[in-house]
Design a protein around this motif. Sequence first.
Motif, mmCIF file in Angstrom:
data_model
loop_
_atom_site.group_PDB
_atom_site.id
_atom_site.type_symbol
_atom_site.label_atom_id
_atom_site.label_comp_id
_atom_site.label_asym_id
_atom_site.label_seq_id
_atom_site.Cartn_x
_atom_site.Cartn_y
_atom_site.Cartn_z
ATOM 1 N N TYR A 92 0.848 -1.187 0.000
ATOM 2 C CA TYR A 92 0.000 0.000 0.000
ATOM 3 C C TYR A 92 0.889 1.244 0.000
ATOM 4 O O TYR A 92 1.918 1.280 0.676
ATOM 5 C CB TYR A 92 -0.879 -0.033 1.247
ATOM 6 N N ASP A 93 0.499 2.259 -0.740
ATOM 7 C CA ASP A 93 1.198 3.534 -0.781
ATOM 8 C C ASP A 93 0.323 4.583 -0.109
ATOM 9 O O ASP A 93 -0.643 5.066 -0.700
ATOM 10 C CB ASP A 93 1.500 3.922 -2.232
ATOM 11 N N SER A 94 0.672 4.948 1.122
ATOM 12 C CA SER A 94 -0.128 5.921 1.864
ATOM 13 C C SER A 94 -0.011 7.329 1.291
ATOM 14 O O SER A 94 -0.783 8.209 1.651
ATOM 15 C CB SER A 94 0.295 5.930 3.339
ATOM 16 N N LEU A 95 0.924 7.538 0.374
ATOM 17 C CA LEU A 95 1.112 8.845 -0.247
ATOM 18 C C LEU A 95 0.362 8.989 -1.567
ATOM 19 O O LEU A 95 0.416 10.038 -2.204
ATOM 20 C CB LEU A 95 2.605 9.087 -0.491
ATOM 21 N N ALA A 96 -0.341 7.960 -1.990
ATOM 22 C CA ALA A 96 -0.983 7.951 -3.310
ATOM 23 C C ALA A 96 -1.963 9.102 -3.506
ATOM 24 O O ALA A 96 -2.049 9.661 -4.596
ATOM 25 C CB ALA A 96 -1.677 6.622 -3.551
#
Length: 164
Positions: A92-96
Amino acid sequence: MATTGPAVGPSTEPPASPGPAARAAKAQLQPGSGPAVYYVAINDGGSRGVRFGCNDSLVAVPGAASPGDALTVALGRLLGAGMPLDNDAALYDSLAASSLRFVSGYVNGSTAVVNLSGSLRPGGVCDIPRIEAQLTHTVVAASGASRAEIYVNGMPLEVALSLR
């Protein structure tokens, strides 16, 4: 100035040497490969990396070799490219949802100082430690520093995240 160390958790004091995740990221890089970028394995309990936040793991993803400064390359991948193309690892990319841009960065002694601009958009309360961990570990691994000071629009990352 607020300081964020490579250790993830309530303490902001870094260990005397790079933490296990930074050492693991450097160990995963083979000659000719690019700097590691960190992503999150949600609710993984630490089985794939450093356990932090909402029972997540921080996972280093080494990059392909590219010309340029390792810090610029790593933050370009993390902030601009989104998830790695071969992301079959359910990361998962929390910065997306955020729109951050790398402005500048340098190493001063054992501290990497990074300036970002744009907006942070955490997807929920668990994204706050995820954003902090992804940025901090990526900066530390790419720069070789033992700690990071990250600023968003001139504010320390912790302050920028608390305003959300």
